[in-house]
Design an enzyme around this catalytic site. Structure first.
Site, PDB file in Angstrom:
ATOM      1  N   GLU A  80       0.762  -1.235   0.020  1.00 38.04           N
ATOM      2  CA  GLU A  80      -0.105   0.004  -0.022  1.00 38.04           C
ATOM      3  C   GLU A  80       0.814   1.339  -0.074  1.00 38.04           C
ATOM      4  O   GLU A  80       0.319   2.268   0.224  1.00 38.04           O
ATOM      5  CB  GLU A  80      -0.936  -0.038   1.126  1.00 38.04           C
ATOM      6  CG  GLU A  80      -2.112  -1.067   1.244  1.00 38.04           C
ATOM      7  CD  GLU A  80      -3.173  -0.936   1.991  1.00 38.04           C
ATOM      8  OE1 GLU A  80      -4.234  -0.750   1.875  1.00 38.04           O
ATOM      9  OE2 GLU A  80      -2.636  -1.024   3.464  1.00 38.04           O
ATOM     10  N   HIS A  99      -1.028   5.366   7.576  1.00 37.95           N
ATOM     11  CA  HIS A  99      -2.337   4.731   7.261  1.00 37.95           C
ATOM     12  C   HIS A  99      -2.503   3.684   8.309  1.00 37.95           C
ATOM     13  O   HIS A  99      -1.164   2.879   8.515  1.00 37.95           O
ATOM     14  CB  HIS A  99      -1.943   3.885   6.044  1.00 37.95           C
ATOM     15  CG  HIS A  99      -2.945   2.911   5.541  1.00 37.95           C
ATOM     16  ND1 HIS A  99      -4.431   3.166   5.579  1.00 37.95           N
ATOM     17  CD2 HIS A  99      -3.003   1.615   5.448  1.00 37.95           C
ATOM     18  CE1 HIS A  99      -4.872   1.844   4.998  1.00 37.95           C
ATOM     19  NE2 HIS A  99      -4.181   0.932   5.075  1.00 37.95           N
ATOM     20  N   HIS A 101      -5.215   0.942  10.665  1.00 38.07           N
ATOM     21  CA  HIS A 101      -6.691   0.125  10.855  1.00 38.07           C
ATOM     22  C   HIS A 101      -7.258   0.276  12.349  1.00 38.07           C
ATOM     23  O   HIS A 101      -7.661  -0.822  12.672  1.00 38.07           O
ATOM     24  CB  HIS A 101      -6.204  -1.475  10.309  1.00 38.07           C
ATOM     25  CG  HIS A 101      -5.579  -1.562   9.091  1.00 38.07           C
ATOM     26  ND1 HIS A 101      -4.684  -2.418   8.821  1.00 38.07           N
ATOM     27  CD2 HIS A 101      -5.738  -0.774   7.804  1.00 38.07           C
ATOM     28  CE1 HIS A 101      -4.183  -2.108   7.799  1.00 38.07           C
ATOM     29  NE2 HIS A 101      -4.640  -1.414   6.982  1.00 38.07           N
ATOM     30  N   HIS A 169     -12.023  -0.721   6.091  1.00 34.08           N
ATOM     31  CA  HIS A 169     -10.560  -0.829   6.052  1.00 34.08           C
ATOM     32  C   HIS A 169      -9.685  -0.070   7.150  1.00 34.08           C
ATOM     33  O   HIS A 169      -9.136  -0.670   8.005  1.00 34.08           O
ATOM     34  CB  HIS A 169     -10.249  -0.370   4.700  1.00 34.08           C
ATOM     35  CG  HIS A 169      -8.734  -0.697   4.232  1.00 34.08           C
ATOM     36  ND1 HIS A 169      -8.038  -0.666   3.240  1.00 34.08           N
ATOM     37  CD2 HIS A 169      -7.539  -0.772   5.270  1.00 34.08           C
ATOM     38  CE1 HIS A 169      -6.848  -0.529   3.062  1.00 34.08           C
ATOM     39  NE2 HIS A 169      -6.270  -0.871   4.387  1.00 34.08           N
TER      40      HIS A 169
HETATM   41 ZN   LIG Z   1      -4.413  -0.931   4.841  1.00 31.85          ZN
END
Ligand SMILES: [Zn+2]
Length: 241
Positions: A80, A99, A101, A169
């Site tokens: 990613e 980023h 979760h 996500h």
């Molecule tokens: Zn992710």
């Protein structure tokens, strides 16, 4: 400062930011944080594919903004990484991207309950947090943002904001530096938890746009950023470095 020292400092702070976001339970075995290269704005620094909790200096790799490797490096990168490059490309004001979760933020990507600041420290995530849904543009996917096209689509939804949710996500955060990205990431998660604890009692009262702007301006100063960074650095085991 000499160019080598700037890079060395950026790598050191990026390792600390990895450990901070892991220690504060924003990032677990997955998720990542990056920083724009201190002397080449067309590159960014990001760990090889490994859990942020164990990232060291030797794991840091250099990428171009299109997600391609900037140097000959055969280690496996994060799938990613395109999230980071696309945001740096679209946002000259952004020098750090995370980023994650964090489970507390996910419900806000699944419902119409807005993830807006309800306490002053979360003002750094901005007035509103949009939700990016990959389904209309990309159909059924593995849910990862693993192509440049998906990265650009996500960056468009983020726009000029500091954070966005990814449906089912997680989230992305964008900030001017690594200290600020830790603030946005951690207080975004705390804010989500506070709303979830408030909802059984009644509808939350959100901060006004004016309160968010004034509190965010105050928290964006060097003193609050350094104080929070020092606290989180100590908790992550780097006190005295
Ligand atoms: Zn992710």
């Amino acid at each position: 400062m000499h160019e080598c020292d700037l890079l060395d400092n950026a790598v050191k702070d990026l390792v600390i930011a990895n450990r901070i976001l892991a220690r504060e339970n924003v990032i677990d075995g997955f998720g990542h944080v990056s920083v724009r290269h201190p002397t080449d704005r067309e590159r960014f620094l990001l760990s090889r594919s490994r859990s942020p909790e164990v990232v060291t200096r030797d794991d840091i790799m250099e990428f171009r903004l299109d997600g391609s490797l900037a140097c000959d490096d055969h280690r496996r990168p994060y799938a990613e990484r395109f999230i980071h490059g696309a945001i740096y490309m679209a946002r000259p004001d952004v020098n750090a991207v995370s980023h994650h979760h964090a489970h507390a933020v996910i419900p806000f990507s699944l419902t119409n309950v807005p993830l807006r600041p309800v306490f002053h420290m979360a003002s750094v995530m901005g007035i509103d947090v949009p939700v990016w849904d990959s389904q209309p543009e990309f159909g059924d996917t593995n849910m990862l943002v693993d192509t440049p096209e998906m990265g650009h689509s996500l960056a468009r939804t983020l726009g000029t904001r500091s954070a966005a949710l990814l449906r089912g996500h997680g989230a992305v955060c964008a900030a001017a530096n690594l200290k600020a990205i830790c603030m946005v990431s951690i207080y975004m998660r705390d804010n989500a938890e506070l709303i979830l604890r408030t909802l059984p009692l009644g509808q939350p009262s959100y901060l006004s746009d004016g309160e968010i702007a004034k509190a965010a301006a105050m928290l964006s100063g060097a003193m609050p950023q350094t104080r929070a960074w020092d606290y989180w650095t100590a908790r992550a085991g780097f006190q005295g470095l």
